[in-house]
Design a protein around this motif. Structure first.
Motif, short mmCIF file in Angstrom:
data_model
loop_
_atom_site.label_atom_id
_atom_site.label_comp_id
_atom_site.label_asym_id
_atom_site.label_seq_id
_atom_site.Cartn_x
_atom_site.Cartn_y
_atom_site.Cartn_z
N LEU A 36 56.75 66.39 11.52
CA LEU A 36 57.07 67.81 11.37
C LEU A 36 58.46 68.13 11.89
O LEU A 36 59.21 68.92 11.28
CB LEU A 36 56.02 68.66 12.10
N SER A 37 58.84 67.52 12.99
CA SER A 37 60.18 67.74 13.52
C SER A 37 61.25 67.19 12.58
O SER A 37 62.34 67.77 12.44
CB SER A 37 60.31 67.10 14.91
N PHE A 38 60.95 66.07 11.91
CA PHE A 38 61.89 65.54 10.92
C PHE A 38 62.07 66.51 9.76
O PHE A 38 63.20 66.71 9.27
CB PHE A 38 61.42 64.19 10.41
N PHE A 39 60.99 67.11 9.29
CA PHE A 39 61.09 68.07 8.21
C PHE A 39 61.91 69.30 8.63
O PHE A 39 62.73 69.81 7.86
CB PHE A 39 59.69 68.51 7.75
N ALA A 40 61.69 69.77 9.85
CA ALA A 40 62.47 70.91 10.34
C ALA A 40 63.95 70.55 10.48
O ALA A 40 64.83 71.36 10.16
CB ALA A 40 61.91 71.39 11.69
N ALA A 50 74.43 69.79 4.08
CA ALA A 50 74.42 68.33 4.18
C ALA A 50 73.16 67.82 3.49
O ALA A 50 72.21 67.37 4.12
CB ALA A 50 74.48 67.88 5.63
N GLU A 51 73.16 67.93 2.16
CA GLU A 51 71.96 67.59 1.40
C GLU A 51 71.62 66.11 1.48
O GLU A 51 70.44 65.74 1.51
CB GLU A 51 72.13 68.00 -0.07
N PHE A 52 72.65 65.28 1.50
CA PHE A 52 72.40 63.83 1.54
C PHE A 52 71.69 63.44 2.83
O PHE A 52 70.72 62.66 2.81
CB PHE A 52 73.72 63.07 1.42
N LEU A 57 66.89 61.76 5.63
CA LEU A 57 65.97 61.93 6.76
C LEU A 57 64.53 61.97 6.29
O LEU A 57 63.64 61.38 6.92
CB LEU A 57 66.32 63.20 7.53
N VAL A 58 64.28 62.66 5.19
CA VAL A 58 62.90 62.77 4.68
C VAL A 58 62.45 61.46 4.06
O VAL A 58 61.34 60.97 4.34
CB VAL A 58 62.81 63.93 3.66
N LEU A 59 63.29 60.85 3.22
CA LEU A 59 62.87 59.65 2.51
C LEU A 59 62.77 58.44 3.42
O LEU A 59 61.80 57.67 3.36
CB LEU A 59 63.85 59.36 1.36
#
Length: 200
Positions: A36-40, A50-52, A57-59
């Protein structure tokens, strides 16, 4: 105004999830709060255009590292009773380390330490702006030596981990390539001449 509301919402979720990671006693729940912290954090990266980094981070972390971590935690069958022992006696040291970390982070975040002036507002880019290209240019030109040093350190860590986990025992029947290459045909194959039998 809307961006500030979204920023503080993601920031609150991130702080809450990070707090739960170090306070919950179940390692599986801690790993889920870390997801959850990674998603936030990825949401905050999106607000900074910084879309990349957000997608990476998600993938990478959520989709690969944390799934592997959850699998290992569930397969190890960790004894939670042992984890709960002696937790309170480390609270003073943990609190002191946390205060020192907050002070260090505050000193680093202050723009005066970098010799920079505080920007009046965030810089907005055009729709065709590629932050992936800018990140690649900065990584492979300005920061090429730190990047190479980090790669060498990771390589040494991988080799050390493999060397530490490798166990040589007497029951090990691992093949030895140097002996397999040096083998000769006459050592392995024996031709036997059998006389033909006559059938009456």
């Amino acid at each position: 105004m809307f961006e500030q509301v979204v920023f503080y919402s993601f920031a609150a979720v991130l702080v809450l999830a990070a707090t739960m990671v170090i306070t919950v006693r179940n390692p599986v729940h801690a790993a889920l709060f870390l997801v959850l912290s990674f998603f936030a954090s990825s949401g905050l990266w999106l607000l900074m255009e910084a879309e990349f980094l957000a997608i990476a981070l998600v993938l990478v972390y959520v989709g690969a590292v944390m799934v592997l971590f959850l699998f290992v935690v569930m397969m190890l069958d960790i004894n939670l009773t042992v984890l709960r022992e002696g937790f309170a006696r480390y609270l003073p040291v943990a609190g002191m380390v946390a205060v020192l970390m907050f002070i260090a982070i505050g000193m680093v975040i202050e723009h005066e330490h970098f010799g920079l002036e505080k920007p009046a507002s965030a810089v907005t880019h055009a729709a065709d702006y590629s932050n992936t290209r800018e990140l690649g240019l900065a990584l492979y030109t300005q920061y090429i030596w730190p990047f190479e040093i980090a790669a060498v350190i990771l390589l040494v860590a991988i080799i050390a981990a493999i060397a530490l986990t490798l166990r040589h025992t007497r029951q090990t029947k691992a093949p030895k390539p140097e002996k397999q290459v040096a083998v000769r045909r006459q050592d392995r194959v024996r031709l036997i001449k059998v006389d033909a039998e006559r059938q009456g």
